[in-house]
Each structure stands twice: as C-alpha cells, then as structure tokens.
Design a protein around this motif. Structure first.
Motif, PDB file in Angstrom:
ATOM      1  N   VAL A  12       0.871  -1.175   0.000  1.00  0.00           N
ATOM      2  CA  VAL A  12       0.000   0.000   0.000  1.00  0.00           C
ATOM      3  C   VAL A  12       0.905   1.221   0.000  1.00  0.00           C
ATOM      4  CG1 VAL A  12      -1.809   1.288   1.200  1.00  0.00           C
ATOM      5  CG2 VAL A  12      -1.778  -1.217   1.316  1.00  0.00           C
ATOM      6  N   GLY A  13       0.686   2.106  -0.929  1.00  0.00           N
ATOM      7  CA  GLY A  13       1.494   3.320  -1.031  1.00  0.00           C
ATOM      8  C   GLY A  13       0.638   4.471  -1.520  1.00  0.00           C
ATOM      9  N   SER A  14       1.289   5.603  -1.721  1.00  0.00           N
ATOM     10  CA  SER A  14       0.586   6.774  -2.232  1.00  0.00           C
ATOM     11  C   SER A  14       1.205   7.184  -3.556  1.00  0.00           C
ATOM     12  CB  SER A  14       0.681   7.931  -1.238  1.00  0.00           C
ATOM     13  OG  SER A  14       1.994   8.454  -1.222  1.00  0.00           O
ATOM     14  N   ARG A  15       0.578   8.126  -4.206  1.00  0.00           N
ATOM     15  CA  ARG A  15       1.118   8.604  -5.477  1.00  0.00           C
ATOM     16  C   ARG A  15       2.449   9.304  -5.262  1.00  0.00           C
ATOM     17  NH1 ARG A  15      -3.697  11.417  -8.645  1.00  0.00           N
ATOM     18  NH2 ARG A  15      -1.991  12.863  -8.907  1.00  0.00           N
ATOM     19  N   GLY A  16       2.697   9.773  -4.073  1.00  0.00           N
ATOM     20  CA  GLY A  16       3.939  10.492  -3.804  1.00  0.00           C
ATOM     21  C   GLY A  16       5.071   9.595  -3.344  1.00  0.00           C
ATOM     22  N   ILE A  17       4.783   8.352  -3.026  1.00  0.00           N
ATOM     23  CA  ILE A  17       5.805   7.436  -2.560  1.00  0.00           C
ATOM     24  C   ILE A  17       5.490   6.051  -3.101  1.00  0.00           C
ATOM     25  CG2 ILE A  17       4.595   6.989  -0.396  1.00  0.00           C
ATOM     26  CD1 ILE A  17       7.302   6.697   0.968  1.00  0.00           C
ATOM     27  N   ASP A  18       6.494   5.382  -3.604  1.00  0.00           N
ATOM     28  CA  ASP A  18       6.223   4.058  -4.156  1.00  0.00           C
ATOM     29  C   ASP A  18       6.437   2.981  -3.093  1.00  0.00           C
ATOM     30  OD1 ASP A  18       8.973   3.410  -4.050  1.00  0.00           O
ATOM     31  OD2 ASP A  18       9.286   4.007  -6.128  1.00  0.00           O
ATOM     32  N   ALA A  43       8.532   0.513  -2.761  1.00  0.00           N
ATOM     33  CA  ALA A  43       9.912   0.280  -2.311  1.00  0.00           C
ATOM     34  C   ALA A  43      10.340   1.330  -1.294  1.00  0.00           C
ATOM     35  CB  ALA A  43      10.863   0.274  -3.508  1.00  0.00           C
ATOM     36  N   GLU A  44       9.975   2.590  -1.539  1.00  0.00           N
ATOM     37  CA  GLU A  44      10.298   3.650  -0.592  1.00  0.00           C
ATOM     38  C   GLU A  44       9.562   3.446   0.734  1.00  0.00           C
ATOM     39  OE1 GLU A  44      11.133   7.625  -3.162  1.00  0.00           O
ATOM     40  OE2 GLU A  44       9.127   6.771  -3.343  1.00  0.00           O
ATOM     41  N   ALA A  45       8.312   3.023   0.666  1.00  0.00           N
ATOM     42  CA  ALA A  45       7.537   2.759   1.884  1.00  0.00           C
ATOM     43  C   ALA A  45       8.157   1.616   2.681  1.00  0.00           C
ATOM     44  CB  ALA A  45       6.089   2.451   1.541  1.00  0.00           C
ATOM     45  N   ASP A  46       8.576   0.565   1.987  1.00  0.00           N
ATOM     46  CA  ASP A  46       9.221  -0.559   2.676  1.00  0.00           C
ATOM     47  C   ASP A  46      10.494  -0.106   3.377  1.00  0.00           C
ATOM     48  OD1 ASP A  46       7.264  -2.321   1.902  1.00  0.00           O
ATOM     49  OD2 ASP A  46       8.409  -3.162   0.225  1.00  0.00           O
ATOM     50  N   GLU A  47      11.262   0.733   2.731  1.00  0.00           N
ATOM     51  CA  GLU A  47      12.505   1.236   3.329  1.00  0.00           C
ATOM     52  C   GLU A  47      12.201   2.086   4.565  1.00  0.00           C
ATOM     53  OE1 GLU A  47      16.326   1.304   4.108  1.00  0.00           O
ATOM     54  OE2 GLU A  47      15.478   0.177   2.446  1.00  0.00           O
ATOM     55  N   MET A  48      11.144   2.899   4.503  1.00  0.00           N
ATOM     56  CA  MET A  48      10.751   3.703   5.660  1.00  0.00           C
ATOM     57  C   MET A  48      10.348   2.807   6.828  1.00  0.00           C
ATOM     58  SD  MET A  48       8.569   6.735   3.820  1.00  0.00           S
ATOM     59  CE  MET A  48       8.055   7.506   5.337  1.00  0.00           C
ATOM     60  N   LEU A  49       9.607   1.752   6.547  1.00  0.00           N
ATOM     61  CA  LEU A  49       9.185   0.833   7.601  1.00  0.00           C
ATOM     62  C   LEU A  49      10.385   0.145   8.239  1.00  0.00           C
ATOM     63  CD1 LEU A  49       6.006  -0.842   6.107  1.00  0.00           C
ATOM     64  CD2 LEU A  49       6.128   0.575   8.146  1.00  0.00           C
ATOM     65  N   LYS A  50      11.348  -0.259   7.443  1.00  0.00           N
ATOM     66  CA  LYS A  50      12.554  -0.887   7.983  1.00  0.00           C
ATOM     67  C   LYS A  50      13.281   0.065   8.903  1.00  0.00           C
ATOM     68  CE  LYS A  50      13.387  -3.912   4.050  1.00  0.00           C
ATOM     69  NZ  LYS A  50      14.221  -4.141   2.868  1.00  0.00           N
ATOM     70  N   THR A  51      13.388   1.326   8.484  1.00  0.00           N
ATOM     71  CA  THR A  51      14.062   2.334   9.302  1.00  0.00           C
ATOM     72  C   THR A  51      13.343   2.546  10.619  1.00  0.00           C
ATOM     73  OG1 THR A  51      14.839   3.451   7.301  1.00  0.00           O
ATOM     74  CG2 THR A  51      14.875   4.729   9.332  1.00  0.00           C
ATOM     75  N   ILE A  52      12.020   2.626  10.563  1.00  0.00           N
ATOM     76  CA  ILE A  52      11.226   2.821  11.776  1.00  0.00           C
ATOM     77  C   ILE A  52      11.376   1.616  12.710  1.00  0.00           C
ATOM     78  CG2 ILE A  52       8.855   2.949  12.656  1.00  0.00           C
ATOM     79  CD1 ILE A  52       8.238   4.663  10.158  1.00  0.00           C
ATOM     80  N   ASN A  53      11.335   0.417  12.167  1.00  0.00           N
ATOM     81  CA  ASN A  53      11.446  -0.794  12.978  1.00  0.00           C
ATOM     82  C   ASN A  53      12.825  -0.945  13.600  1.00  0.00           C
ATOM     83  OD1 ASN A  53       8.794  -1.556  12.533  1.00  0.00           O
ATOM     84  ND2 ASN A  53       9.295  -2.760  10.734  1.00  0.00           N
ATOM     85  N   GLU A  54      13.845  -0.366  12.976  1.00  0.00           N
ATOM     86  CA  GLU A  54      15.212  -0.469  13.503  1.00  0.00           C
ATOM     87  C   GLU A  54      15.431   0.499  14.665  1.00  0.00           C
ATOM     88  OE1 GLU A  54      17.681   0.095  10.098  1.00  0.00           O
ATOM     89  OE2 GLU A  54      17.249  -1.896   9.302  1.00  0.00           O
ATOM     90  N   GLU A  55      14.632   1.532  14.757  1.00  0.00           N
ATOM     91  CA  GLU A  55      14.808   2.554  15.807  1.00  0.00           C
ATOM     92  C   GLU A  55      14.363   2.078  17.145  1.00  0.00           C
ATOM     93  OE1 GLU A  55      12.844   6.065  14.385  1.00  0.00           O
ATOM     94  OE2 GLU A  55      14.350   6.377  12.871  1.00  0.00           O
TER      95      GLU A  55
END
Length: 92
Positions: free
Chosen positions: A72-78, A80-92
């Motif tokens: 699930v993404g938006s027109r402003g983010i694809d 792959a970018e969303a997955d990378e954001m989730l990984k970053t959040i989960n690592e914090e």
C-alpha cells in the motif's frame, strides 16, 4: 480471494483515514496486490494511512490461507520507498 471483496475492504479502510483508492494493480500470476491511495483533501498521505489500509486487509484475509502479497502506497511514494521507511522505523 475474491477481488470485489478485497476492493470493498480497501475502500472502507481508506475512507476511514479520509483517503480514497487511486489505483489497485493486481498480478494474477503471483497473487500480488499493489494499492495506491490518496487523501480526499489533496494533503499528503502518511505512513499511518498506508499502514491502516494494510492492516485492514490483513485482518480481513488470512495470508496463509489466501496466499497473497500486498503493498500500500501513495502517489507520492512508491512501495519500495515505503518498505525502506518501515525498515528504518522498525530499527529505531
């Protein structure tokens, strides 16, 4: 999984976050759904909006039984970018 049932779940969840479904792409060979949402007021879709829609689908359809993949993404983010954001959040 019946596509019409899937669409109803996605549309309802998106509406609960003041969003609408912009597009749903479905790869029948691999049973992959790629959902794109946008805000009703044209503001930015955030990660919480995407996560809410994703979790609504997970709650409605058992991935082990239905054997599907979902992004699930938006027109402003694809996706792959969303997955990378989730990984970053989960690592914090």
């Amino acid at each position: 999984m019946k596509q019409d049932e899937f669409i109803k779940v996605v549309e309802k969840a998106a509406a609960e976050r003041a969003c609408k479904v912009f597009d749903i792409m479905y790869n029948d060979d691999d049973n992959i759904f790629d959902v794109t949402i946008e805000k009703l007021d044209a503001s930015a879709v955030d990660l919480a909006d995407c996560e809410f829609v994703h979790r609504a689908v997970l709650a409605a359809f058992d991935r082990d039984v239905e054997d599907y993949a979902l992004t699930v993404g938006s027109r402003g983010i694809d996706a792959a970018e969303a997955d990378e954001m989730l990984k970053t959040i989960n690592e914090e």
